[in-house]
Motif scaffolding. Structure first.
Motif, mmCIF file in Angstrom:
data_model
loop_
_atom_site.group_PDB
_atom_site.id
_atom_site.type_symbol
_atom_site.label_atom_id
_atom_site.label_comp_id
_atom_site.label_asym_id
_atom_site.label_seq_id
_atom_site.Cartn_x
_atom_site.Cartn_y
_atom_site.Cartn_z
ATOM 1 N N LEU A 1 4.912 1.721 9.265
ATOM 2 C CA LEU A 1 5.087 0.272 9.338
ATOM 3 C C LEU A 1 5.710 -0.365 8.100
ATOM 4 C CD1 LEU A 1 1.653 -0.664 11.020
ATOM 5 C CD2 LEU A 1 3.873 -0.411 12.119
ATOM 6 N N CYS A 2 5.901 0.360 7.022
ATOM 7 C CA CYS A 2 6.435 -0.238 5.790
ATOM 8 C C CYS A 2 7.864 -0.764 6.013
ATOM 9 C CB CYS A 2 6.437 0.805 4.678
ATOM 10 S SG CYS A 2 7.063 0.173 3.105
ATOM 11 N N VAL A 3 8.258 -1.743 5.195
ATOM 12 C CA VAL A 3 9.650 -2.237 5.279
ATOM 13 C C VAL A 3 10.670 -1.154 4.965
ATOM 14 C CG1 VAL A 3 9.309 -4.720 4.842
ATOM 15 C CG2 VAL A 3 9.466 -3.141 2.902
ATOM 16 N N CYS A 4 10.245 -0.088 4.286
ATOM 17 C CA CYS A 4 11.220 0.917 3.835
ATOM 18 C C CYS A 4 11.507 1.986 4.888
ATOM 19 C CB CYS A 4 10.754 1.575 2.535
ATOM 20 S SG CYS A 4 9.502 2.850 2.737
ATOM 21 N N VAL A 5 10.764 2.033 5.989
ATOM 22 C CA VAL A 5 10.934 3.151 6.936
ATOM 23 C C VAL A 5 11.464 2.732 8.308
ATOM 24 C CG1 VAL A 5 9.226 4.674 5.842
ATOM 25 C CG2 VAL A 5 8.470 3.038 7.591
ATOM 26 N N ALA B 1 0.830 -1.209 0.000
ATOM 27 C CA ALA B 1 0.000 0.000 0.000
ATOM 28 C C ALA B 1 0.864 1.258 0.000
ATOM 29 C CB ALA B 1 -0.925 -0.002 1.221
ATOM 30 N N HIS B 2 2.041 1.171 0.652
ATOM 31 C CA HIS B 2 2.928 2.329 0.730
ATOM 32 C C HIS B 2 3.520 2.664 -0.638
ATOM 33 C CE1 HIS B 2 6.422 4.583 2.808
ATOM 34 N NE2 HIS B 2 5.330 5.307 2.905
ATOM 35 N N HIS B 3 3.843 1.642 -1.414
ATOM 36 C CA HIS B 3 4.334 1.886 -2.778
ATOM 37 C C HIS B 3 3.960 0.710 -3.663
ATOM 38 C CE1 HIS B 3 7.561 -0.174 -0.731
ATOM 39 N NE2 HIS B 3 7.705 0.877 0.023
ATOM 40 N N PRO B 4 2.810 0.817 -4.332
ATOM 41 C CA PRO B 4 2.363 -0.265 -5.224
ATOM 42 C C PRO B 4 3.387 -0.584 -6.318
ATOM 43 C CG PRO B 4 0.570 1.265 -4.810
ATOM 44 C CD PRO B 4 1.797 1.877 -4.212
HETATM 45 ZN ZN LIG Z 1 7.555 1.936 1.976
#
Ligand SMILES: [Zn+2]
Length: 269
Positions: A203-207, A97-100
């Motif tokens: 919560l995204c893996v990127c942050v 959802a954070h970056h499709p």
């Molecule tokens: Zn992300």
């Protein structure tokens, strides 16, 4: 086609890698040069606790959080497995959802490809998605824990054992502050992708690097305040990370995950 040959030698042209079976239908890993074992040994020597099998740091925290939760609630092995898988599905859905569209610098969260049809439809039914097997996000009962388990034990995040249990360096408060919201999503029956977008920044893996679990992991890997016991595994890890940080400071590095290995080579040559 590539030209190969040492200094002073006439380059030879090679058409394609003859040491690997051609074709896009080969799904298994390809290690025709058998160097991965040696690379893994070097990594274990120079940066013990870092894994070459995955680029995702945030799963260290996620598995630690699952260990703390399982310990606090005295969960059985099957219950802990279910909690871990549901949390990994939630992490995959939030990250999607954070970056499709996939990021340039970080591969997608584990399971996003397997969940692609559900994620694009906008709805993930948790009981279907988390069930291990052909139709779920993963085949293994322990989700994507296996590639991380050895590193998590080596770092003291987890204790050794057949299920994630808290290790001596687990800091539950930091993990809950960073990733606690994921457990609430993991408890949902259905995840609607559109509703997950607001959770992405947290919560995204990127942050992970911007939140308390990332600070905890960085501290755990680098141990800035620890006494420098020459030759200890933690001292070696800190020195290797210092070297890499120095390389980043002195070389143009756009994507650390893609560029740093080449920079390290040029800096030491
Ligand atoms: Zn992300």
């Amino acid at each position: 086609m590539v030209a190969i040959g040492g200094k002073g030698q006439t380059p030879e042209l090679v058409d394609g890698p003859g040491w690997s079976r051609p074709g896009l239908h080969v799904a298994a890993g390809r290690y025709p040069l058998s160097v991965e074992r040696h690379v893994a040994r070097m990594v274990d020597h120079l940066v013990p606790g870092v894994t070459t099998q995955t680029p995702h740091g945030r799963y260290y925290a996620l598995h630690g959080l699952i260990a703390a939760q399982a310990d606090g609630e005295d969960l059985t092995v099957p219950a802990a497995q279910t909690l871990l898988r549901r949390a990994e599905v939630a992490l995959a859905a939030v990250s999607f959802a954070h970056h499709p569209q996939a990021l340039d610098w970080l591969p997608r969260a584990h399971g996003v490809d397997a969940l692609a049809r559900r994620l694009h439809s906008g709805t993930v039914t948790m009981s279907e998605a988390e069930a291990p097997g052909k139709n779920g996000y993963v085949g293994n009962s322990w989700g994507f824990w296996a590639p991380y388990a050895g590193s998590e034990v080596a770092l003291g995040i987890l204790g050794a054992g057949p299920m994630p249990v808290p290790g001596p360096r687990l800091e539950t408060a930091a993990l809950r502050a960073g990733l606690g919201g994921l457990l609430e999503l993991a408890a949902e029956d259905t995840l609607n992708v559109d509703d997950l977008a607001p959770f992405g920044d947290r919560l995204c893996v990127c942050v992970g690097g911007e939140h308390p679990d990332g600070a905890w992991l960085a501290n755990l890997l680098c141990e800035p305040g620890a006494p420098a016991e020459a030759g200890s595994r933690s001292a070696t890890r800190r020195q290797t990370i210092q070297l890499l940080a120095r390389v980043v400071a002195t070389h143009p590095v756009r994507y650390f995950t893609a560029t740093s290995a080449m920079c390290s080579l040029s800096a030491t040559s």
